[in-house]
Design a protein around this motif. Structure first.
Motif, PDB file in Angstrom:
ATOM      1  N   ARG A  32       0.848  -1.222   0.000  1.00 46.86           N
ATOM      2  CA  ARG A  32       0.000   0.000   0.000  1.00 46.86           C
ATOM      3  C   ARG A  32       0.869   1.252   0.000  1.00 46.86           C
ATOM      4  O   ARG A  32       0.602   2.218  -0.700  1.00 46.86           O
ATOM      5  N   GLU A  33       1.944   1.215   0.797  1.00 48.10           N
ATOM      6  CA  GLU A  33       2.859   2.386   0.868  1.00 48.10           C
ATOM      7  C   GLU A  33       3.559   2.607  -0.469  1.00 48.10           C
ATOM      8  O   GLU A  33       3.790   3.742  -0.886  1.00 48.10           O
ATOM      9  N   ILE A  35       2.362   1.836  -3.420  1.00 43.22           N
ATOM     10  CA  ILE A  35       1.371   2.413  -4.341  1.00 43.22           C
ATOM     11  C   ILE A  35       1.137   3.895  -4.003  1.00 43.22           C
ATOM     12  O   ILE A  35       0.992   4.734  -4.902  1.00 43.22           O
ATOM     13  N   ASP A  36       1.137   4.232  -2.738  1.00 41.70           N
ATOM     14  CA  ASP A  36       0.950   5.635  -2.333  1.00 41.70           C
ATOM     15  C   ASP A  36       2.108   6.500  -2.840  1.00 41.70           C
ATOM     16  O   ASP A  36       1.901   7.619  -3.312  1.00 41.70           O
ATOM     17  N   LEU A  37       3.330   5.963  -2.748  1.00 44.48           N
ATOM     18  CA  LEU A  37       4.486   6.725  -3.241  1.00 44.48           C
ATOM     19  C   LEU A  37       4.388   6.901  -4.763  1.00 44.48           C
ATOM     20  O   LEU A  37       4.626   7.991  -5.293  1.00 44.48           O
ATOM     21  N   GLN A  38       3.998   5.829  -5.433  1.00 42.28           N
ATOM     22  CA  GLN A  38       3.845   5.911  -6.890  1.00 42.28           C
ATOM     23  C   GLN A  38       2.829   7.009  -7.260  1.00 42.28           C
ATOM     24  O   GLN A  38       3.070   7.823  -8.151  1.00 42.28           O
ATOM     25  N   GLN A  39       1.721   7.031  -6.539  1.00 41.95           N
ATOM     26  CA  GLN A  39       0.670   8.031  -6.817  1.00 41.95           C
ATOM     27  C   GLN A  39       1.190   9.449  -6.573  1.00 41.95           C
ATOM     28  O   GLN A  39       0.958  10.362  -7.377  1.00 41.95           O
ATOM     29  N   HIS A  40       1.929   9.603  -5.484  1.00 38.79           N
ATOM     30  CA  HIS A  40       2.468  10.917  -5.128  1.00 38.79           C
ATOM     31  C   HIS A  40       3.424  11.413  -6.221  1.00 38.79           C
ATOM     32  O   HIS A  40       3.357  12.565  -6.661  1.00 38.79           O
ATOM     33  N   ASP A  43       1.443  12.221  -9.444  1.00 36.95           N
ATOM     34  CA  ASP A  43       0.693  13.481  -9.345  1.00 36.95           C
ATOM     35  C   ASP A  43       1.593  14.687  -9.574  1.00 36.95           C
ATOM     36  O   ASP A  43       1.134  15.726 -10.026  1.00 36.95           O
ATOM     37  N   TYR A  56      -2.461  -1.744  -7.449  1.00 35.63           N
ATOM     38  CA  TYR A  56      -2.191  -2.565  -6.251  1.00 35.63           C
ATOM     39  C   TYR A  56      -2.467  -4.034  -6.566  1.00 35.63           C
ATOM     40  O   TYR A  56      -1.654  -4.911  -6.277  1.00 35.63           O
ATOM     41  N   LYS A  78      10.441   5.203   6.302  1.00 38.03           N
ATOM     42  CA  LYS A  78       9.461   5.560   5.263  1.00 38.03           C
ATOM     43  C   LYS A  78      10.037   5.161   3.896  1.00 38.03           C
ATOM     44  O   LYS A  78      11.238   5.353   3.667  1.00 38.03           O
ATOM     45  N   ASP A 118      11.139   9.475  -4.652  1.00 40.34           N
ATOM     46  CA  ASP A 118      10.474  10.667  -4.121  1.00 40.34           C
ATOM     47  C   ASP A 118      11.318  11.897  -4.504  1.00 40.34           C
ATOM     48  O   ASP A 118      12.540  11.872  -4.345  1.00 40.34           O
TER      49      ASP A 118
END
Ligand SMILES: CC(C)(COP(=O)(O)OP(=O)(O)OC[C@H]1O[C@@H](n2cnc3c(N)ncnc32)[C@H](O)[C@@H]1OP(=O)(O)O)[C@@H](O)C(=O)NCCC(=O)NCCS
Length: 245
Positions: A32-33, A35-40, A43, A56, A78, A118
């Motif tokens: 999940r983390e 995928i969240d980094l990928q989205q960030h 964006d 995911y 992180k 990041d």
């Protein structure tokens, strides 16, 4: 599994902070983390075409089939970067088929899927360091070929990948869907044979990195994208006596 550790510089171009990092294989519990980094990162990309997003569900099922995610973790644990690698075997999505690889080589293929860093941690060579770690790991297991796609508009990624010896073998549209009438995104397909044999170059042509028409023509005529120069952004295309994979 721990793959490495060291220091890096956060916010390299503003208020620079020295920070420790660890590199390790991530379990499904951290997907999940990822995928969240990928989205960030997605964006914040000026050109969204350079990153094809993994879902995911697709990543989870691929991990259950053996795919791995190398994560880079900062001092607070992180995830600040990751590299996703897959082992397509004889599956039709094996990009060995895109570059005319011999069928018996398919089981030795490693796909370099997505890599994301990041933006606060860019400029620490993490795309390269995770590739070096991946190579060390898979070579011990008998894998021989790295294959990946890179957007022709992603100069940083192309440079980092070619620096590691991958060569441009094709330029085509990928990730489309016939059902949706979507032709997909333009991608270079790059390959390296880690047990590479020395071939005999017979011709060399220099292209500008951004001149895609010229490159497509060269690839069709049997040339391979061999080397990318960072400062001049020139790509050397070389034709070899025998270009069998
Ligand atoms: C491609 C990517 C992974 C490279 O990150 P990296 O490993 O930190 O890059 P490097 O350490 O090689 O950076 C070298 C230089 O290019 C700069 N750079 C790297 N990526 C950059 C970007 N996307 N935009 C602008 N500058 C960038 C770095 O700041 C550094 O400059 P410096 O030496 O002046 O500090 C990262 O840009 C990224 O996550 N991009 C978005 C996702 C993506 O395109 N992934 C690849 C396809 S799957």
């Amino acid at each position: 599994m721990m793959l490495g550790k060291g220091n890096l510089i956060k916010n390299k171009h503003t208020n620079m902070e020295l920070e420790e990092y660890k590199m390790k294989l991530l379990g499904k519990d951290r997907l999940r983390e990822v995928i969240d980094l990928q989205q960030h990162v997605y964006d914040n990309l000026p050109n969204k075409d350079v990153l094809y997003m993994d879902s995911y569900e697709d990543m989870l099922s691929d991990m259950e089939d053996g795919a791995r995610v190398i994560g880079v973790l900062n001092s607070k644990d992180k995830i600040i970067a990751y590299r996703y690698i897959g082992f397509p075997g004889r599956d039709e999505r094996n990009m060995g088929y895109d570059i005319g690889m011999q069928p018996e080589q398919m089981d030795k293929v490693v796909h370099l899927e997505t890599t994301v860093v990041d933006s606060k941690y860019r400029g620490n060579d993490l795309q390269n360091l995770t590739l070096v770690a991946a190579k060390k790991m898979v070579v011990q297991e008998g894998y021989q070929h790295f294959i990946c796609t890179v957007s022709p508009h992603n100069f940083f990624s192309l440079y980092n990948i070619m620096k590691n010896g991958l060569k441009i073998k094709a330029l085509k549209r990928k990730y489309g869907s016939t059902e949706k009438g979507d032709d997909g995104l333009w991608r270079f397909i790059l390959h390296s044979d880690m047990e590479k044999q020395i071939l005999n170059p017979v011709d060399l042509v220099i292209s500008k990195w951004a001149n895609l028409e010229m490159q497509r023509d060269l690839i069709e005529r049997g040339y391979i994208g061999y080397e990318l120069h960072k400062d001049s952004q020139q790509l050397n295309y070389v034709k070899f006596e025998e270009a069998k994979i």
